[in-house]
Design an enzyme around this catalytic site. Structure first.
Site, mmCIF file in Angstrom:
data_model
loop_
_atom_site.group_PDB
_atom_site.id
_atom_site.type_symbol
_atom_site.label_atom_id
_atom_site.label_comp_id
_atom_site.label_asym_id
_atom_site.label_seq_id
_atom_site.Cartn_x
_atom_site.Cartn_y
_atom_site.Cartn_z
ATOM 1 N N HIS A 189 0.803 -1.230 0.000
ATOM 2 C CA HIS A 189 0.000 0.000 0.000
ATOM 3 C C HIS A 189 0.833 1.275 0.000
ATOM 4 O O HIS A 189 0.292 2.372 -0.028
ATOM 5 C CB HIS A 189 -0.963 0.021 1.189
ATOM 6 C CG HIS A 189 -0.292 0.320 2.499
ATOM 7 N ND1 HIS A 189 0.430 -0.619 3.191
ATOM 8 C CD2 HIS A 189 -0.227 1.451 3.234
ATOM 9 C CE1 HIS A 189 0.900 -0.069 4.307
ATOM 10 N NE2 HIS A 189 0.518 1.186 4.347
HETATM 11 C C1 UD1 Z 1 -2.723 5.738 5.365
HETATM 12 C C2 UD1 Z 1 -1.496 6.375 6.005
HETATM 13 C C3 UD1 Z 1 -0.345 5.385 5.993
HETATM 14 C C4 UD1 Z 1 -0.746 4.067 6.631
HETATM 15 C C5 UD1 Z 1 -1.999 3.537 5.951
HETATM 16 C C6 UD1 Z 1 -2.493 2.294 6.632
HETATM 17 C C7 UD1 Z 1 -1.314 8.815 5.687
HETATM 18 C C8 UD1 Z 1 -0.657 9.894 4.925
HETATM 19 N N1 UD1 Z 1 -1.070 7.558 5.263
HETATM 20 O O1 UD1 Z 1 -2.412 5.476 4.009
HETATM 21 O O2 UD1 Z 1 0.752 5.926 6.716
HETATM 22 O O3 UD1 Z 1 0.302 3.147 6.484
HETATM 23 O O4 UD1 Z 1 -3.042 4.527 6.032
HETATM 24 O O5 UD1 Z 1 -3.391 1.601 5.833
HETATM 25 O O6 UD1 Z 1 -2.033 9.076 6.630
HETATM 26 N N2 UD1 Z 1 -9.203 4.615 0.597
HETATM 27 C C9 UD1 Z 1 -10.458 4.078 0.457
HETATM 28 N N3 UD1 Z 1 -11.081 3.604 1.580
HETATM 29 C C10 UD1 Z 1 -10.536 3.666 2.818
HETATM 30 C C11 UD1 Z 1 -9.256 4.217 2.948
HETATM 31 C C12 UD1 Z 1 -8.598 4.683 1.837
HETATM 32 O O7 UD1 Z 1 -11.006 4.020 -0.631
HETATM 33 O O8 UD1 Z 1 -11.167 3.207 3.784
HETATM 34 C C13 UD1 Z 1 -8.507 5.107 -0.615
HETATM 35 C C14 UD1 Z 1 -9.015 6.468 -1.056
HETATM 36 O O9 UD1 Z 1 -8.901 6.533 -2.441
HETATM 37 C C15 UD1 Z 1 -7.996 7.405 -0.440
HETATM 38 C C16 UD1 Z 1 -6.707 6.603 -0.581
HETATM 39 O O10 UD1 Z 1 -7.120 5.240 -0.353
HETATM 40 O O11 UD1 Z 1 -7.934 8.627 -1.107
HETATM 41 C C17 UD1 Z 1 -5.622 6.975 0.383
HETATM 42 O O12 UD1 Z 1 -6.119 6.965 1.722
HETATM 43 P P1 UD1 Z 1 -5.298 7.701 2.901
HETATM 44 O O13 UD1 Z 1 -5.994 7.453 4.175
HETATM 45 O O14 UD1 Z 1 -5.021 9.128 2.547
HETATM 46 O O15 UD1 Z 1 -3.915 6.971 2.855
HETATM 47 P P2 UD1 Z 1 -3.555 5.412 2.926
HETATM 48 O O16 UD1 Z 1 -2.891 5.012 1.669
HETATM 49 O O17 UD1 Z 1 -4.713 4.628 3.383
HETATM 50 N N1 UDP Z 2 -4.358 -5.983 8.484
HETATM 51 C C1 UDP Z 2 -5.615 -6.583 8.585
HETATM 52 N N2 UDP Z 2 -6.262 -6.968 7.445
HETATM 53 C C2 UDP Z 2 -5.705 -6.796 6.210
HETATM 54 C C3 UDP Z 2 -4.410 -6.204 6.120
HETATM 55 C C4 UDP Z 2 -3.770 -5.804 7.281
HETATM 56 O O1 UDP Z 2 -6.132 -6.778 9.681
HETATM 57 O O2 UDP Z 2 -6.344 -7.158 5.221
HETATM 58 C C5 UDP Z 2 -3.706 -5.505 9.703
HETATM 59 C C6 UDP Z 2 -2.321 -6.046 9.949
HETATM 60 O O3 UDP Z 2 -2.375 -7.239 10.701
HETATM 61 C C7 UDP Z 2 -1.658 -4.896 10.700
HETATM 62 C C8 UDP Z 2 -2.312 -3.658 10.132
HETATM 63 O O4 UDP Z 2 -3.532 -4.107 9.546
HETATM 64 O O5 UDP Z 2 -1.960 -4.938 12.081
HETATM 65 C C9 UDP Z 2 -1.429 -3.022 9.102
HETATM 66 O O6 UDP Z 2 -2.121 -2.021 8.434
HETATM 67 P P1 UDP Z 2 -1.544 -1.326 7.137
HETATM 68 O O7 UDP Z 2 -0.658 -2.277 6.415
HETATM 69 O O8 UDP Z 2 -2.721 -0.777 6.411
HETATM 70 O O9 UDP Z 2 -0.749 -0.089 7.716
HETATM 71 P P2 UDP Z 2 0.731 0.149 8.274
HETATM 72 O O10 UDP Z 2 0.945 -0.768 9.414
HETATM 73 O O11 UDP Z 2 1.690 -0.061 7.155
HETATM 74 O O12 UDP Z 2 0.695 1.593 8.673
#
Ligand code: UD1
Ligand code: UDP
Length: 340
Positions: A189
């Site tokens: 991601h």
């Molecule tokens: C965010 C965090 C990242 C973390 C990750 C965990 C920031 C800058 N980034 O990244 O550090 O590792 O969460 O997963 O805060 N989207 C959906 N549905 C959702 C969530 C996201 O459709 O429930 C899509 C949308 O298009 C959105 C894009 O993902 O615009 C990015 O979402 P955002 O929360 O800004 O960043 P993540 O990539 O999820």
């Molecule tokens: N995770 C989950 N379901 C999924 C993918 C990840 O429960 O389908 C959990 C995983 O075990 C970990 C957390 O989500 O605890 C990690 O989230 P993510 O990779 O989105 O974010 P990051 O840790 O890189 O910020």
């Protein structure tokens, strides 16, 4: 009596604060940065003793981040907590800390002091700002404390507590062993891996060429590239929607090994003694490298290290005997005792 208020907005924040907020029976303000059911409600189950308060604002989703900070401020004024607790490096971590600071509310910052060294990474900017704003920085490891000291953060504002991740696994009875099935678990991601279709697909091409069954659990950020069935010709890759915590941890446990750019998955895989390859140029957890995981900076390295893991020639095969680096269940008590 007023209590500390947790502020969280994404899947990993809910997971990582769950056991501590349960222990403190605190409220959690959920900002809705993540909004899909499988990124939010799936994880609310982990919150048992504490109360979830939803921000109920669309402003983050709409890109109105200034309004989003104001929404958080209004909720803080309503709730009037003794302090706030933020965790990690997301935009919620930053905006939550800014809202609290502007109201003069003290900030506890969990998982502070990690640095990737890449200032182009939005999370690195968030980490640097929030550790400067925080009244107390809780670190997973002594290296994180060193990073903060190098940025002239006062030593009195730093506490090495360890990570909350072990307690999440142990309190949810997820530490038992599963038998290995014959598949590799993949999650991706990070913007540098998934925001450009070409980059993502060349990574998938390499992962497909490993030749084993691949279970690729997707993140909503990449959904736009997967809607048109263009992954169909990767005949080893099976796409899965985001999983709930229990199902996902079971996948880690039953996999051959994991390929992931996720921070949380790195910590869980280490605790569950599952080798992990990180397809990135850098990591915020360098102390884990070549003990629990390997940084694979190119597709070629990813393929080579995967083959070594399959053949059993990788040094990560000794992972069962390695000492964990970020503490165990005692971390919750250590943080709870010190929290402002
Ligand atoms: C965010 C965090 C990242 C973390 C990750 C965990 C920031 C800058 N980034 O990244 O550090 O590792 O969460 O997963 O805060 N989207 C959906 N549905 C959702 C969530 C996201 O459709 O429930 C899509 C949308 O298009 C959105 C894009 O993902 O615009 C990015 O979402 P955002 O929360 O800004 O960043 P993540 O990539 O999820
Ligand atoms: N995770 C989950 N379901 C999924 C993918 C990840 O429960 O389908 C959990 C995983 O075990 C970990 C957390 O989500 O605890 C990690 O989230 P993510 O990779 O989105 O974010 P990051 O840790 O890189 O910020």
């Amino acid at each position: 009596m007023n209590k500390p208020l947790f502020i969280a907005g994404t899947r990993p924040e809910i997971i990582k604060i769950s056991t501590l907020s349960n222990y403190l029976k605190s409220k959690i303000l959920f900002t809705g940065q993540h909004f899909d059911k499988e990124m939010t409600e799936f994880f609310f189950k982990l919150i048992k003793e504490s109360k979830l308060v939803e921000l109920g604002s669309d402003n983050y989703k709409q890109g109105s981040h200034e309004l989003f900070i104001n929404d958080i401020k209004r909720k803080l004024e309503d709730i009037n907590p003794s302090s706030v607790v933020v965790q990690g490096d997301t935009n919620t971590t930053l905006y939550g800390a800014l809202a609290a600071k502007s109201l003069g509310i003290k900030i506890n910052y969990i998982e502070s002091g990690m640095r990737s060294g890449d200032i182009n990474q939005i999370e690195e900017i968030n980490r640097i700002i929030v550790s400067g704003l925080a009244d107390l920085n809780f670190c997973n490891h002594k290296n994180n404390k060193e990073n903060l000291l190098m940025e002239n953060i006062n030593e009195k504002k730093i506490c090495i507590s360890g990570s909350t991740v072990y307690s999440v696994l142990s309190e949810n009875n997820l530490m038992n062993k599963n038998k290995n099935d014959k598949f590799i678990l993949v999650t991706l991601h990070r913007p540098e891996n998934v925001d450009e279709k070409e980059k993502l697909f060349s990574l998938l091409e390499t992962i497909n060429s490993i030749g084993e069954k691949i279970t690729f659990v997707t993140h909503p950020r990449i959904q736009k590239f997967l809607d048109d069935n263009s992954t169909e010709h990767y005949n080893n890759i099976y796409l899965e929607k985001p999983k709930n915590y229990f199902d996902f941890i079971n996948l880690i446990k039953s996999s051959l090994f994991v390929i992931s750019d996720s921070g949380g998955v790195q910590e869980e895989s280490a605790i569950l003694r599952k080798p992990l390859l990180i397809p990135r140029k850098f990591t915020e957890r360098p102390e884990m490298l070549n003990i629990f995981n390997i940084l694979v900076k190119t597709n070629e390295e990813l393929l080579n290290e995967s083959k070594k893991l399959i053949k059993g020639t990788s040094f990560l095969k000794n992972i069962d005997n390695k000492k964990l680096l970020y503490g165990k269940a005692e971390v919750i008590d250590a943080i709870a005792k010190r929290i402002i």
